[in-house]
Design an enzyme around this catalytic site. Sequence first.
Site, PDB file in Angstrom:
ATOM      1  N   TYR A 256       1.035  -1.250  -0.407  1.00  0.00           N
ATOM      2  CA  TYR A 256      -0.511   0.162  -0.204  1.00  0.00           C
ATOM      3  C   TYR A 256       0.402   1.154   0.105  1.00  0.00           C
ATOM      4  O   TYR A 256       1.726   1.032   0.212  1.00  0.00           O
ATOM      5  CB  TYR A 256      -1.139   0.322   1.687  1.00  0.00           C
ATOM      6  CG  TYR A 256      -0.392   0.333   2.386  1.00  0.00           C
ATOM      7  CD1 TYR A 256       0.549  -0.821   3.037  1.00  0.00           C
ATOM      8  CD2 TYR A 256      -0.834   1.303   2.883  1.00  0.00           C
ATOM      9  CE1 TYR A 256       1.273  -0.110   4.273  1.00  0.00           C
ATOM     10  CE2 TYR A 256       0.345   2.023   4.315  1.00  0.00           C
ATOM     11  CZ  TYR A 256       0.696   1.335   4.911  1.00  0.00           C
ATOM     12  OH  TYR A 256       1.192   1.286   6.346  1.00  0.00           O
TER      13      TYR A 256
ATOM     14  N   LYS B 165       6.407  -2.107   1.699  1.00  0.00           N
ATOM     15  CA  LYS B 165       5.395  -1.450   2.811  1.00  0.00           C
ATOM     16  C   LYS B 165       3.597  -2.451   2.145  1.00  0.00           C
ATOM     17  O   LYS B 165       3.430  -2.282   1.800  1.00  0.00           O
ATOM     18  CB  LYS B 165       4.438  -0.013   2.312  1.00  0.00           C
ATOM     19  CG  LYS B 165       4.131   1.145   3.161  1.00  0.00           C
ATOM     20  CD  LYS B 165       4.452   2.322   2.668  1.00  0.00           C
ATOM     21  CE  LYS B 165       3.252   3.380   3.484  1.00  0.00           C
ATOM     22  NZ  LYS B 165       3.098   3.359   5.017  1.00  0.00           N
TER      23      LYS B 165
ATOM     24  N   GLU C  24      11.723   3.095  14.480  1.00  0.00           N
ATOM     25  CA  GLU C  24      10.368   3.544  14.053  1.00  0.00           C
ATOM     26  C   GLU C  24       9.425   4.283  14.782  1.00  0.00           C
ATOM     27  O   GLU C  24       9.062   3.121  15.510  1.00  0.00           O
ATOM     28  CB  GLU C  24      10.839   4.394  12.276  1.00  0.00           C
ATOM     29  CG  GLU C  24       9.957   3.239  11.905  1.00  0.00           C
ATOM     30  CD  GLU C  24       9.818   2.000  10.652  1.00  0.00           C
ATOM     31  OE1 GLU C  24       9.118   3.386   9.763  1.00  0.00           O
ATOM     32  OE2 GLU C  24       9.440   1.568  10.398  1.00  0.00           O
TER      33      GLU C  24
ATOM     34  N   LEU D 183      10.608   1.816   6.924  1.00  0.00           N
ATOM     35  CA  LEU D 183      10.942   2.200   6.163  1.00  0.00           C
ATOM     36  C   LEU D 183      11.147   3.446   5.814  1.00  0.00           C
ATOM     37  O   LEU D 183      11.901   4.263   6.466  1.00  0.00           O
ATOM     38  CB  LEU D 183       8.877   2.314   5.649  1.00  0.00           C
ATOM     39  CG  LEU D 183       8.399   2.399   4.729  1.00  0.00           C
ATOM     40  CD1 LEU D 183       7.991   1.294   3.888  1.00  0.00           C
ATOM     41  CD2 LEU D 183       7.118   3.643   4.953  1.00  0.00           C
TER      42      LEU D 183
END
Length: 287
Positions: free
Chosen positions: A34, A148, A180, A204
């Site tokens: 996505y 992702k 993160e 990411l």
Amino acid sequence: MGPIGLIDGRIVADLSEKLVEMEDRGYQFGDGVYEVTPVFNGRCFGLQRHMERLFRSLREMRITVGYSAEDLYGYHERLIQESGIVDAGIYLQITRGFAPRNHNFPDNAAPRLTMTVRPIPPSLLQYIETGAEAIVVPDLRWLRCDIKSLNLLGNVFAKEQAKEAGVFEAIQVRDGAVTEGSSTNFFAVKDGVLRTHPLSNLILQGVTRTIVVDELAPKLGLKVVEEPFGVDFATNADEAFVTGSLCNVTPITGLDGRPVGDGRIGPVTRQLVEAFTALVGQACPKG
Ligand code: PDD
């Protein structure tokens, strides 16, 4: 108008319409990818970078689609035009398609594209001005966080813990290193230098992160160190912030119930918030 969607190129006005097969692999395995692209003043911001990352995720997942980046640009445009929403998040997902349930990749499944457009919740953007608190949580995710993918259970658990703690974000830690946020990249600022986890399979590559590291920091003369650091470093930082498509550059003024620095938005973070806002204004001018 309210939120609308698109499925395999066709606009869907009613998001509760049932359109996806029971055995879609997105449902059964989280087998898909996505993107979330922000829209400001009726224009997508960073769309090319988002689509480049999408095609990278698809390659890593070995999902082959018939759409070109240009097709996807066009779908984003149509959603903006048909919804009339000017400040939005456009969500796009592609699953491997539907096939009788079996862990192996199916031979002939057709990937399924769905998209939605909806306003960015004002609650997210308010923290850019006020600063936000975060907690530190263990990073429970798999080892391909660079893709992702739709598999977001680790992120979902982390974000839910943040909600239960009454804070904005959960900052994840793996093997002693701050990786993160649950849906953001994390930066600590010490002695004027930005620190963030290096690009690897553990985080990411955020589009907003890339803009901060490659464009804004050099422009502002700020040094960036992309090296792992621990929770102690983060809690003793002068400033901290997170970056993401739906929260831009958001100051983190408290971590695990303790103030970061003096608990106020620091000068480096403020500079970056302003530079980011200016960049968005140039890319997506009003009117
Ligand atoms: N999340 N890290 C993670 C784990 C993310 O899920 C995201 C984005 C980011 C920031 O990436 P970008 O700057 O490209 O938005 C970092 C989106 C917004 C989401 O899942 O809703």
